[in-house]
Enzyme design. Structure first.
Site, mmCIF file in Angstrom:
data_model
loop_
_atom_site.group_PDB
_atom_site.id
_atom_site.type_symbol
_atom_site.label_atom_id
_atom_site.label_comp_id
_atom_site.label_asym_id
_atom_site.label_seq_id
_atom_site.Cartn_x
_atom_site.Cartn_y
_atom_site.Cartn_z
ATOM 1 N N CYS A 101 -16.432 -12.342 -19.371
ATOM 2 C CA CYS A 101 -15.581 -13.519 -19.165
ATOM 3 C C CYS A 101 -16.408 -14.678 -19.703
ATOM 4 O O CYS A 101 -17.617 -14.741 -19.482
ATOM 5 C CB CYS A 101 -15.297 -13.707 -17.677
ATOM 6 S SG CYS A 101 -14.163 -15.055 -17.372
ATOM 7 N N ASN A 205 -7.759 -17.453 -13.024
ATOM 8 C CA ASN A 205 -8.358 -18.749 -13.395
ATOM 9 C C ASN A 205 -8.524 -18.902 -14.905
ATOM 10 O O ASN A 205 -9.203 -19.810 -15.363
ATOM 11 C CB ASN A 205 -9.696 -18.944 -12.674
ATOM 12 C CG ASN A 205 -10.739 -17.923 -13.077
ATOM 13 O OD1 ASN A 205 -10.435 -16.967 -13.790
ATOM 14 N ND2 ASN A 205 -11.960 -18.106 -12.626
ATOM 15 N N GLU A 209 -7.129 -24.961 -22.587
ATOM 16 C CA GLU A 209 -7.028 -26.378 -22.228
ATOM 17 C C GLU A 209 -7.234 -27.243 -23.464
ATOM 18 O O GLU A 209 -8.236 -27.094 -24.161
ATOM 19 C CB GLU A 209 -8.096 -26.696 -21.174
ATOM 20 C CG GLU A 209 -8.108 -28.145 -20.715
ATOM 21 C CD GLU A 209 -9.112 -28.353 -19.583
ATOM 22 O OE1 GLU A 209 -8.901 -27.812 -18.478
ATOM 23 O OE2 GLU A 209 -10.126 -29.035 -19.817
ATOM 24 N N HIS A 237 -10.681 -19.977 -21.942
ATOM 25 C CA HIS A 237 -11.440 -19.294 -20.893
ATOM 26 C C HIS A 237 -10.771 -17.960 -20.586
ATOM 27 O O HIS A 237 -9.663 -17.939 -20.044
ATOM 28 C CB HIS A 237 -11.479 -20.167 -19.628
ATOM 29 C CG HIS A 237 -12.151 -19.503 -18.462
ATOM 30 N ND1 HIS A 237 -11.734 -19.693 -17.166
ATOM 31 C CD2 HIS A 237 -13.194 -18.648 -18.392
ATOM 32 C CE1 HIS A 237 -12.499 -18.988 -16.358
ATOM 33 N NE2 HIS A 237 -13.387 -18.346 -17.055
ATOM 34 N N HIS A 331 -20.136 -15.844 -19.501
ATOM 35 C CA HIS A 331 -20.734 -16.148 -18.198
ATOM 36 C C HIS A 331 -20.668 -14.982 -17.202
ATOM 37 O O HIS A 331 -21.001 -15.165 -16.031
ATOM 38 C CB HIS A 331 -20.217 -17.474 -17.609
ATOM 39 C CG HIS A 331 -18.746 -17.627 -17.491
ATOM 40 N ND1 HIS A 331 -18.071 -18.767 -17.883
ATOM 41 C CD2 HIS A 331 -17.806 -16.806 -17.013
ATOM 42 C CE1 HIS A 331 -16.778 -18.628 -17.655
ATOM 43 N NE2 HIS A 331 -16.588 -17.438 -17.114
ATOM 44 N N PRO A 380 -16.291 -25.312 -17.937
ATOM 45 C CA PRO A 380 -14.919 -25.745 -17.690
ATOM 46 C C PRO A 380 -14.752 -26.346 -16.297
ATOM 47 O O PRO A 380 -15.445 -25.949 -15.357
ATOM 48 C CB PRO A 380 -14.107 -24.451 -17.826
ATOM 49 C CG PRO A 380 -15.071 -23.349 -17.609
ATOM 50 C CD PRO A 380 -16.432 -23.853 -17.979
ATOM 51 N N HIS A 406 -21.717 -22.430 -14.565
ATOM 52 C CA HIS A 406 -20.610 -21.955 -15.422
ATOM 53 C C HIS A 406 -19.301 -22.669 -15.164
ATOM 54 O O HIS A 406 -18.314 -22.410 -15.864
ATOM 55 C CB HIS A 406 -20.419 -20.456 -15.261
ATOM 56 C CG HIS A 406 -19.497 -20.044 -14.147
ATOM 57 N ND1 HIS A 406 -19.656 -20.451 -12.848
ATOM 58 C CD2 HIS A 406 -18.389 -19.249 -14.155
ATOM 59 C CE1 HIS A 406 -18.701 -19.916 -12.102
ATOM 60 N NE2 HIS A 406 -17.914 -19.203 -12.863
ATOM 61 N N GLY A 409 -16.855 -24.212 -9.557
ATOM 62 C CA GLY A 409 -17.082 -23.353 -8.395
ATOM 63 C C GLY A 409 -16.078 -23.629 -7.302
ATOM 64 O O GLY A 409 -15.849 -24.782 -6.927
#
Lengths: 483, 138
Positions: A101, A205, A209, A237, A331, A380, A406, A409
């Protein structure tokens, strides 16, 4: 439950859970956080999971916890651990189900002011051309032999198919192609799942964007990256989709018995692992690299679709609608790297789960134009808040195995987000702030609301002040496509 | 543990993923309600017709592995064949589960599960039967 009294303060941005905290810990845990972020982190089981991670055999130096850490399953999301070659372990759960990812950032010469009235159309076109959503299949149907090429060559496959440029590959971690990938180590079921999902965003998630370069902090680095204040960017992402999920599922299952064969005692079965030099460890590493290459190719194909959308919507309206690659970075990954530990170079397998590689200046692994700056790091945000571009530092090499944060959170549980946030209300609220939202599921949108995340700016300030990354530019979202 | 029904499930707060507590009088029923709970979390809706059946056989050495293998199989069928089930005829014979499942095509599905994990997984006995907490990666 880890309490503040159990933590040793190293400085304002770094804390330690000493090895003496629990008898089965092999190394201490180092946490990068301010006192305020630490209070948030203590709100879930992140630190207990980091202590559990510190029991893995073959660990060196420390387990590192980033300020965006949150509770996951087994290994915390936002954790980094390095195990020594050849006998240290590799743990699929410490890399995650969504292998590689990661995030890709594209920059442009397009001024937001010149195209702001085209944004609704651009969001629609991106949503139409970039397949997203639960179980969504892509435009491609790969034969198994073709899928195996993707496994072995990643972004290079995409280049050969006309989805990439050489510049894209140069500006991708590992050139978008990890060596040592072996498709014979991947199950038929994983391959079946992977055949129809290349070039898809997925759900949860993951997002595309469109943003604006809001503020530049490091003009030299921003210039080299082609990031100009007021111009549009595109951030992608996503990861290895069902292909990677199945590979991780298969190996977590297999390793349930491997731990008994190697007499490994663990506090949590999701941390199952095998020595790197064991047949099981070698097989997983080779399969994981297939998923990593699949994810690089996946983001590359999506970048191609994003370029098509920009061309379709903006050709003739601006003079240059091209999207150039800034960087692409994983990540969730396990990488064999050499790090200086105790004054000597040691070959280790760095497990990064919800943490980004952040190599400092001077590394041959970096493209020539970034070599003196340090590796770009893409962080991001959370739909309504900023995203960040950083660079790695010499300090990150010494203190966090060349790693940094990353994302923002999570801080709010999904169940609480569902109860307190209504997806349609959120869409309208973001729309009123000038952010176009295209989402396949309003329930899914609610779970990913900005309120469910920590303050990404506070996370970035922390890694900057801790010295494990340095700010380049802040991006502001203007359109978000979610599955 | 205060469950008002002898079997069922409930969502437990989890920061990043989904945690489900499932309880039932026996292992077969625990498997069924784990699936029902998983479908509930993803907002899975089945098409009314036409019906279909599927037979699964899973060899196991312990209940935890069986639980994850069974859920993994159904996650796979959700994604690859777009089918789900609301009829569960489950029998454990020695170290084998024989499952005859009836259901249909999925009409709608709002959320995606990547995997059912082993995180802190333990099928525990309590006075009315069995209980397990399952964390799903989403």
């Amino acid at each position: 439950m880890v309490s503040l009294a159990d933590l040793k303060k190293i400085n304002r941005y770094e804390w330690e859970i000493p090895k003496s905290y629990r008898s089965d810990m092999r190394v201490p845990v180092r946490i990068f956080a301010t006192r305020q972020l630490l209070e948030q982190i203590k709100g879930d089981k992140s630190l207990e999971q980091a202590v559990n991670a510190a029991t893995l055999p073959g660990l060196v130096d420390r387990v590192v916890v980033m300020p965006d850490v949150h509770q996951g399953y087994g290994f915390p999301i936002g954790g980094v651990a390095a195990t020594q070659l050849p006998h240290g372990i590799i743990s699929p759960g410490a890399i995650g189900y969504d292998i590689n990812c990661g995030v890709r950032l594209l920059g442009s010469q397009i001024e937001y002011e010149a195209v702001k009235n085209n944004l609704p159309g651009l969001a629609d076109t991106l949503n139409r051309l970039c397949p997203s959503g639960v179980g969504k299949k892509g435009h491609l149907r790969l034969k198994i032999v073709e899928l195996e090429k993707v496994c072995r060559t990643g972004s290079r496959w995409a280049l050969n198919q006309g989805y990439a440029t050489e510049a894209d590959l140069r500006r991708t971690e590992e050139g978008g192609q990890l060596e040592g990938a072996d498709p014979t180590r991947v199950s038929k079921r994983a391959k079946d799942r992977g055949r129809s999902q290349l070039g898809t965003l997925g759900a949860g998630n993951h997002f595309i964007e469109v943003g604006i370069v809001d503020q530049v902090f490091h003009p030299q680095a921003a210039q080299v990256m082609g990031l100009i204040e007021g111009n549009l960017t595109v951030m992608i992402h996503c990861g290895s989709r069902g292909f990677g999920h199945q590979i991780c599922t298969d190996y977590v299952r297999d390793f349930q018995s491997a731990v008994n064969r190697y007499s490994i005692k663990l506090p949590d079965r999701e941390l199952v692992c095998a020595p790197l030099d064991s047949p099981e460890g070698e097989a997983y590493l080779a399969a994981m690299r297939c998923a990593a290459n699949y994810a690089f190719a996946n983001r590359q194909v999506l970048a191609h679709y994003a370029r098509m959308a920009f061309e379709e919507e903006l050709a003739g309206k601006v003079s240059n609608w091209h999207l150039h690659q800034v960087y692409d970075i994983a990540h969730n990954m396990g990488k064999i790297e050499s790090h200086k530990i105790g004054g000597r170079d040691v070959d280790v397998c760095v497990h990064r789960k919800g943490a980004t590689r952040a190599f400092g200046p001077g590394f041959q692994e970096l493209p020539e134009e970034y070599r003196q700056l340090g590796q770009p790091v893409l962080v991001p945000g959370s739909m309504g808040t900023a995203s960040w571009v950083l660079v790695g530092t010499e300090e990150s090499m010494m203190r966090s195995f060349g790693s940094t944060c990353h994302g923002a959170g999570r801080t709010m549980s999904r169940s609480k987000a569902k109860k307190s946030i209504w997806g349609e209300d959120l869409r309208k609220e973001l729309q009123s702030k000038g952010i176009q939202i295209r989402a396949g599921s309003m329930a899914g949108l609610a779970e990913e609301a900005p309120q469910a995340y920590k303050d990404v700016d506070a996370v970035v300030e922390t890694v900057q002040n801790a010295g494990i990354a340095s700010k380049v530019a802040r991006l502001r979202p203007v359109a978000v496509i979610k599955g | 543990m205060h469950h008002t029904s002898p079997f069922g499930f409930r969502e437990i707060s989890h920061t990043a993923d989904w945690e489900l507590e499932v309880w039932a009088p026996d292992l077969e029923s625990l498997l069924e309600h784990a699936v029902r709970g998983m479908y509930h979390l993803t907002h899975l809706e089945l098409a009314p017709q036409p019906g279909l059946t599927r037979k699964l056989e899973i060899q196991f050495s312990e209940p935890e592995t069986l639980l994850i293998d069974f859920l993994t199989e159904l996650i796979y069928l959700t994604e690859s064949e777009k089918i789900g089930f609301d009829g569960f005829n489950l029998q454990i014979q020695g170290d084998r589960l024989i499952a005859i499942l009836s259901g249909s095509k999925i009409e709608s599905l709002a959320k995606e599960i990547k995997a059912a994990t082993y995180h802190n997984l333990e099928v525990r006995e309590y006075k009315d039967g069995l209980v397990a907490n399952i964390v799903f990666d989403v």
